[in-house]
Structure formats: C-alpha cells, structure tokens
Design an enzyme around this catalytic site. Sequence first.
Site, PDB file in Angstrom:
ATOM      1  N   ASP A  40       0.824  -1.644  -0.104  1.00 33.45           N
ATOM      2  CA  ASP A  40      -0.027  -0.180  -0.299  1.00 33.45           C
ATOM      3  C   ASP A  40       1.039   1.273  -0.378  1.00 33.45           C
ATOM      4  OD1 ASP A  40      -2.594   1.540   0.276  1.00 33.45           O
ATOM      5  OD2 ASP A  40      -2.871   0.780   2.797  1.00 33.45           O
ATOM      6  N   SER A 123      -2.859  -9.665   1.892  1.00 29.01           N
ATOM      7  CA  SER A 123      -3.309  -9.877   2.991  1.00 29.01           C
ATOM      8  C   SER A 123      -1.621 -11.459   3.882  1.00 29.01           C
ATOM      9  CB  SER A 123      -4.191 -11.260   3.423  1.00 29.01           C
ATOM     10  OG  SER A 123      -5.065 -10.171   3.686  1.00 29.01           O
TER      11      SER A 123
HETATM   12  P1  ADP Z   1      -1.432  -6.903   3.889  1.00 21.89           P
HETATM   13  O1  ADP Z   1      -1.759  -6.070   4.849  1.00 21.89           O
HETATM   14  O2  ADP Z   1      -3.009  -7.158   2.945  1.00 21.89           O
HETATM   15  O3  ADP Z   1      -0.914  -8.048   4.083  1.00 21.89           O
HETATM   16  P2  ADP Z   1       0.940  -5.954   3.228  1.00 21.89           P
HETATM   17  O4  ADP Z   1       1.537  -5.097   1.945  1.00 21.89           O
HETATM   18  O5  ADP Z   1       1.528  -6.116   4.490  1.00 21.89           O
HETATM   19  O6  ADP Z   1      -0.510  -6.393   2.871  1.00 21.89           O
HETATM   20  O7  ADP Z   1       1.267  -7.475   2.133  1.00 21.89           O
HETATM   21  C1  ADP Z   1       0.994  -8.328   1.595  1.00 21.89           C
HETATM   22  C2  ADP Z   1       2.138  -9.002   0.288  1.00 21.89           C
HETATM   23  O8  ADP Z   1       2.711  -7.266  -0.195  1.00 21.89           O
HETATM   24  C3  ADP Z   1       3.223  -9.170   1.259  1.00 21.89           C
HETATM   25  O9  ADP Z   1       3.508 -10.600   1.007  1.00 21.89           O
HETATM   26  C4  ADP Z   1       4.308  -8.362   0.826  1.00 21.89           C
HETATM   27  O10 ADP Z   1       5.389  -9.217   0.820  1.00 21.89           O
HETATM   28  C5  ADP Z   1       3.918  -7.596  -0.573  1.00 21.89           C
HETATM   29  N1  ADP Z   1       4.770  -6.539  -0.910  1.00 21.89           N
HETATM   30  C6  ADP Z   1       4.860  -6.126  -0.001  1.00 21.89           C
HETATM   31  N2  ADP Z   1       5.874  -4.835  -1.179  1.00 21.89           N
HETATM   32  C7  ADP Z   1       5.549  -5.429  -2.919  1.00 21.89           C
HETATM   33  C8  ADP Z   1       5.885  -4.687  -3.936  1.00 21.89           C
HETATM   34  N3  ADP Z   1       6.165  -3.475  -4.095  1.00 21.89           N
HETATM   35  N4  ADP Z   1       5.493  -5.188  -4.616  1.00 21.89           N
HETATM   36  C9  ADP Z   1       4.387  -6.276  -4.884  1.00 21.89           C
HETATM   37  N5  ADP Z   1       3.718  -6.579  -3.306  1.00 21.89           N
HETATM   38  C10 ADP Z   1       4.715  -6.402  -2.087  1.00 21.89           C
END
Ligand code: ADP
Length: 176
Positions: A40, A123
């Site tokens: 996010d 998630s």
């Molecule tokens: P949530 O709150 O839904 O768990 P997060 O952002 O904490 O969301 O994590 C969701 C997934 O996105 C995790 O597997 C994380 O490693 C991944 N993630 C984080 N940054 C990126 C990025 N720039 N591109 C793709 N995936 C990402």
Amino acid sequence: MEIKINKSILSLVEGDITKQDTEAIVNAANKSLRGGGGVDGAIHRAGGPKILEECIKIGECETGEAVITTGGNLKARYVIHTVGPVYRDGLHNEPKLLENAYKNSLGLASSKGIKSIAFPSISTGAYGYPLKEAAEIALKTSINYLRERDDIELVRFVLFGQNAHEVYEKKVRELV
Ligand code: ADP
C-alpha cells in the site's frame, strides 16, 4: 511462468507491483483507504498524491470489497484497492473474504473494460495470512474466473521475493 487458460494468460513473476505495465494494479489496502505500510505504501509513494485524493473521496472499503482510482504517476492507468482479511485462526471467514477480495477486484476490472491486471499476494504481509493457503485461494479464484470468462486477457501475480514466487509456482502446478 505463464499458463494459458482458455484465451487468457495467467502469469507469475517475482518483482515490484509498482513497476508493472498492466492496465490496472491491485493494492492490498486497508479499510480506511488512507494508505499504510507494505505494498500500500509503495503504491502511494510511486503513484503520487492523486491516488490518495481519490481514495479520500471514496471514503472506506469493507473487507473483501474493491474500489478503483487513477494510477496517478504509475505505468498502470488504474489502481484497484481491495481489502483482504486480517488472519486470526482461519475460522473467522478469512478464506471467503480473501476469495471475495480477488473476485471483486476481477469483477470491477471487467466492468471497466480492463484487459490486464496485476495482483500482489493479498493479506500475506502485515495481515498474517499463511502464504500457502493464501496462494491457493488467490490462484483458484483467478483460474476459475479465467475458465468462466475471457474478457480479462492477462492476470499477473507479482510476488515480492523468491520465497513467495516459489510458493505460488508450486501451487499453480498443483492446480492446473
Ligand atoms: P496485507 O496488509 O494485505 O498483508 P502487505 O502490504 O503487508 O499487505 O503485504 C502483502 C504482500 O505484498 C506481502 O506478501 C508483501 O511481501 C508484498 N509486497 C510488499 N511490497 C510489495 C511490492 N512493492 N510489490 C509487490 N508485492 C509487495
């Protein structure tokens, strides 16, 4: 890896979702739609303030639902914001809510005429969903969608890091 499902492509890559050239990328947002950490934060940083402006106008998003904004400065024209479940023990409707997050994102993309979409692993970061279980739901939901409809031509999973990429690849081989 890429697999063909009817006329469409399901693709799995390791990488950064903010760099994708699909028409839409999906954000693993939180209910407030005010940005946050993880994917996010990365999307809002890379896409600039227009995305947050539109999120504020929309208000909130319930778990399992999806909303759409501009992609701002991203290559992607749109960001679809969906809210995955916070994982507790798997007994609080988490599987259905995660499935809904994918289904409603695909449905919203389809209703906007979007032909290509990139998903992160919703998630499985801060929200704590076990990766293998989340991968199964993400992939099953997408495969079922592409088996039933051919309006979306490309669904790409962008996995952050080698481990997530390997888990998703293994799971897709089990499912097709
Ligand atoms: P949530 O709150 O839904 O768990 P997060 O952002 O904490 O969301 O994590 C969701 C997934 O996105 C995790 O597997 C994380 O490693 C991944 N993630 C984080 N940054 C990126 C990025 N720039 N591109 C793709 N995936 C990402």
